[in-house]
Scaffold this motif. Structure first.
Motif, PDB file in Angstrom:
ATOM      1  N   GLU A   1      24.550  -3.010   1.733  1.00  0.00           N
ATOM      2  CA  GLU A   1      24.146  -4.090   2.621  1.00  0.00           C
ATOM      3  C   GLU A   1      25.326  -5.037   2.771  1.00  0.00           C
ATOM      4  O   GLU A   1      26.038  -5.317   1.813  1.00  0.00           O
ATOM      5  CB  GLU A   1      22.942  -4.826   2.023  1.00  0.00           C
ATOM      6  CG  GLU A   1      22.301  -5.757   2.993  1.00  0.00           C
ATOM      7  CD  GLU A   1      20.795  -5.854   2.826  1.00  0.00           C
ATOM      8  OE1 GLU A   1      20.243  -6.790   3.385  1.00  0.00           O
ATOM      9  OE2 GLU A   1      20.188  -4.989   2.160  1.00  0.00           O
ATOM     10  N   ARG A   2      25.549  -5.490   3.973  1.00  0.00           N
ATOM     11  CA  ARG A   2      26.664  -6.388   4.254  1.00  0.00           C
ATOM     12  C   ARG A   2      26.173  -7.832   4.195  1.00  0.00           C
ATOM     13  O   ARG A   2      25.117  -8.152   4.707  1.00  0.00           O
ATOM     14  CB  ARG A   2      27.226  -6.087   5.638  1.00  0.00           C
ATOM     15  CG  ARG A   2      28.467  -6.839   5.984  1.00  0.00           C
ATOM     16  CD  ARG A   2      29.024  -6.315   7.262  1.00  0.00           C
ATOM     17  NE  ARG A   2      29.069  -4.850   7.147  1.00  0.00           N
ATOM     18  CZ  ARG A   2      30.148  -4.122   7.350  1.00  0.00           C
ATOM     19  NH1 ARG A   2      31.250  -4.680   7.711  1.00  0.00           N
ATOM     20  NH2 ARG A   2      30.115  -2.814   7.223  1.00  0.00           N
ATOM     21  N   PHE A   3      26.976  -8.687   3.572  1.00  0.00           N
ATOM     22  CA  PHE A   3      26.653 -10.103   3.474  1.00  0.00           C
ATOM     23  C   PHE A   3      27.768 -10.942   4.075  1.00  0.00           C
ATOM     24  O   PHE A   3      28.922 -10.527   4.120  1.00  0.00           O
ATOM     25  CB  PHE A   3      26.473 -10.527   2.004  1.00  0.00           C
ATOM     26  CG  PHE A   3      25.184 -10.066   1.412  1.00  0.00           C
ATOM     27  CD1 PHE A   3      24.075 -10.897   1.403  1.00  0.00           C
ATOM     28  CD2 PHE A   3      25.064  -8.807   0.867  1.00  0.00           C
ATOM     29  CE1 PHE A   3      22.879 -10.478   0.853  1.00  0.00           C
ATOM     30  CE2 PHE A   3      23.876  -8.370   0.314  1.00  0.00           C
ATOM     31  CZ  PHE A   3      22.784  -9.217   0.306  1.00  0.00           C
ATOM     32  N   ILE A   4      27.400 -12.100   4.522  1.00  0.00           N
ATOM     33  CA  ILE A   4      28.363 -13.085   4.991  1.00  0.00           C
ATOM     34  C   ILE A   4      28.065 -14.375   4.242  1.00  0.00           C
ATOM     35  O   ILE A   4      26.924 -14.671   3.926  1.00  0.00           O
ATOM     36  CB  ILE A   4      28.282 -13.286   6.515  1.00  0.00           C
ATOM     37  CG1 ILE A   4      29.422 -14.144   7.011  1.00  0.00           C
ATOM     38  CG2 ILE A   4      26.953 -13.867   6.933  1.00  0.00           C
ATOM     39  CD1 ILE A   4      29.606 -14.099   8.519  1.00  0.00           C
ATOM     40  N   ASP A   5      29.103 -15.115   3.890  1.00  0.00           N
ATOM     41  CA  ASP A   5      28.868 -16.355   3.172  1.00  0.00           C
ATOM     42  C   ASP A   5      29.539 -17.525   3.885  1.00  0.00           C
ATOM     43  O   ASP A   5      30.490 -17.346   4.637  1.00  0.00           O
ATOM     44  CB  ASP A   5      29.325 -16.267   1.721  1.00  0.00           C
ATOM     45  CG  ASP A   5      30.820 -16.062   1.564  1.00  0.00           C
ATOM     46  OD1 ASP A   5      31.459 -15.561   2.499  1.00  0.00           O
ATOM     47  OD2 ASP A   5      31.346 -16.400   0.499  1.00  0.00           O
ATOM     48  N   ASP A   6      28.976 -18.691   3.654  1.00  0.00           N
ATOM     49  CA  ASP A   6      29.543 -19.930   4.173  1.00  0.00           C
ATOM     50  C   ASP A   6      30.127 -20.686   2.989  1.00  0.00           C
ATOM     51  O   ASP A   6      29.449 -20.873   1.978  1.00  0.00           O
ATOM     52  CB  ASP A   6      28.460 -20.784   4.851  1.00  0.00           C
ATOM     53  CG  ASP A   6      27.878 -20.095   6.072  1.00  0.00           C
ATOM     54  OD1 ASP A   6      28.659 -19.528   6.854  1.00  0.00           O
ATOM     55  OD2 ASP A   6      26.652 -20.120   6.228  1.00  0.00           O
TER      56      ASP A   6
ATOM     57  N   THR B   1      30.979 -21.291  -2.467  1.00  0.00           N
ATOM     58  CA  THR B   1      29.977 -20.727  -1.569  1.00  0.00           C
ATOM     59  C   THR B   1      28.764 -21.644  -1.548  1.00  0.00           C
ATOM     60  O   THR B   1      28.242 -22.016  -2.593  1.00  0.00           O
ATOM     61  CB  THR B   1      29.575 -19.326  -2.027  1.00  0.00           C
ATOM     62  OG1 THR B   1      30.742 -18.496  -2.034  1.00  0.00           O
ATOM     63  CG2 THR B   1      28.520 -18.720  -1.111  1.00  0.00           C
ATOM     64  N   VAL B   2      28.338 -22.024  -0.347  1.00  0.00           N
ATOM     65  CA  VAL B   2      27.172 -22.894  -0.215  1.00  0.00           C
ATOM     66  C   VAL B   2      25.965 -22.159   0.345  1.00  0.00           C
ATOM     67  O   VAL B   2      24.842 -22.625   0.209  1.00  0.00           O
ATOM     68  CB  VAL B   2      27.479 -24.132   0.658  1.00  0.00           C
ATOM     69  CG1 VAL B   2      28.484 -25.030  -0.052  1.00  0.00           C
ATOM     70  CG2 VAL B   2      27.979 -23.750   2.027  1.00  0.00           C
ATOM     71  N   ASP B   3      26.191 -20.992   0.951  1.00  0.00           N
ATOM     72  CA  ASP B   3      25.085 -20.214   1.494  1.00  0.00           C
ATOM     73  C   ASP B   3      25.581 -18.800   1.761  1.00  0.00           C
ATOM     74  O   ASP B   3      26.765 -18.586   2.009  1.00  0.00           O
ATOM     75  CB  ASP B   3      24.580 -20.834   2.796  1.00  0.00           C
ATOM     76  CG  ASP B   3      23.276 -20.221   3.276  1.00  0.00           C
ATOM     77  OD1 ASP B   3      22.537 -19.644   2.448  1.00  0.00           O
ATOM     78  OD2 ASP B   3      22.991 -20.309   4.477  1.00  0.00           O
ATOM     79  N   PHE B   4      24.685 -17.838   1.667  1.00  0.00           N
ATOM     80  CA  PHE B   4      25.019 -16.478   2.066  1.00  0.00           C
ATOM     81  C   PHE B   4      23.760 -15.789   2.543  1.00  0.00           C
ATOM     82  O   PHE B   4      22.651 -16.160   2.164  1.00  0.00           O
ATOM     83  CB  PHE B   4      25.703 -15.697   0.931  1.00  0.00           C
ATOM     84  CG  PHE B   4      24.841 -15.438  -0.264  1.00  0.00           C
ATOM     85  CD1 PHE B   4      24.137 -14.251  -0.379  1.00  0.00           C
ATOM     86  CD2 PHE B   4      24.735 -16.375  -1.278  1.00  0.00           C
ATOM     87  CE1 PHE B   4      23.344 -14.013  -1.479  1.00  0.00           C
ATOM     88  CE2 PHE B   4      23.951 -16.138  -2.386  1.00  0.00           C
ATOM     89  CZ  PHE B   4      23.255 -14.965  -2.488  1.00  0.00           C
ATOM     90  N   HIS B   5      23.952 -14.803   3.399  1.00  0.00           N
ATOM     91  CA  HIS B   5      22.812 -14.070   3.935  1.00  0.00           C
ATOM     92  C   HIS B   5      23.256 -12.675   4.375  1.00  0.00           C
ATOM     93  O   HIS B   5      24.424 -12.434   4.603  1.00  0.00           O
ATOM     94  CB  HIS B   5      22.168 -14.826   5.107  1.00  0.00           C
ATOM     95  CG  HIS B   5      23.122 -15.129   6.208  1.00  0.00           C
ATOM     96  ND1 HIS B   5      23.946 -16.224   6.209  1.00  0.00           N
ATOM     97  CD2 HIS B   5      23.400 -14.465   7.342  1.00  0.00           C
ATOM     98  CE1 HIS B   5      24.678 -16.232   7.300  1.00  0.00           C
ATOM     99  NE2 HIS B   5      24.376 -15.177   8.002  1.00  0.00           N
TER     100      HIS B   5
END
Length: 61
Positions: free
Chosen positions: A8-13, A40-44
């Motif tokens: 699964e691919r994730f992206i983070d802010d 990292t403050v968020d990822f999805h």
């Protein structure tokens, strides 16, 4: 118990920072990768990149 895996691919802010005397110097350091910090403050998830498949039993519960 069997395991089932997939990719699964994730992206983070991230919140990133540089230490600089001016905005111009900060831009140069940012582009050059001289960061003082990042967190990292968020990822999805952006979605599955493979189908789920069964792994041989591991003997673990």
């Amino acid at each position: 118990m069997p395991r089932y895996e997939w990719r699964e691919r994730f992206i983070d802010d991230r919140v990133c920072a540089v230490v600089a005397e001016s905005y111009e110097e900060a831009e140069v350091k940012r582009e050059a990768g001289f960061w003082a910090s990042e967190r990292t403050v968020d990822f999805h998830s952006t979605g599955e990149t493979s189908e789920m498949f069964r792994i041989d039993e591991t003997g673990e519960d």
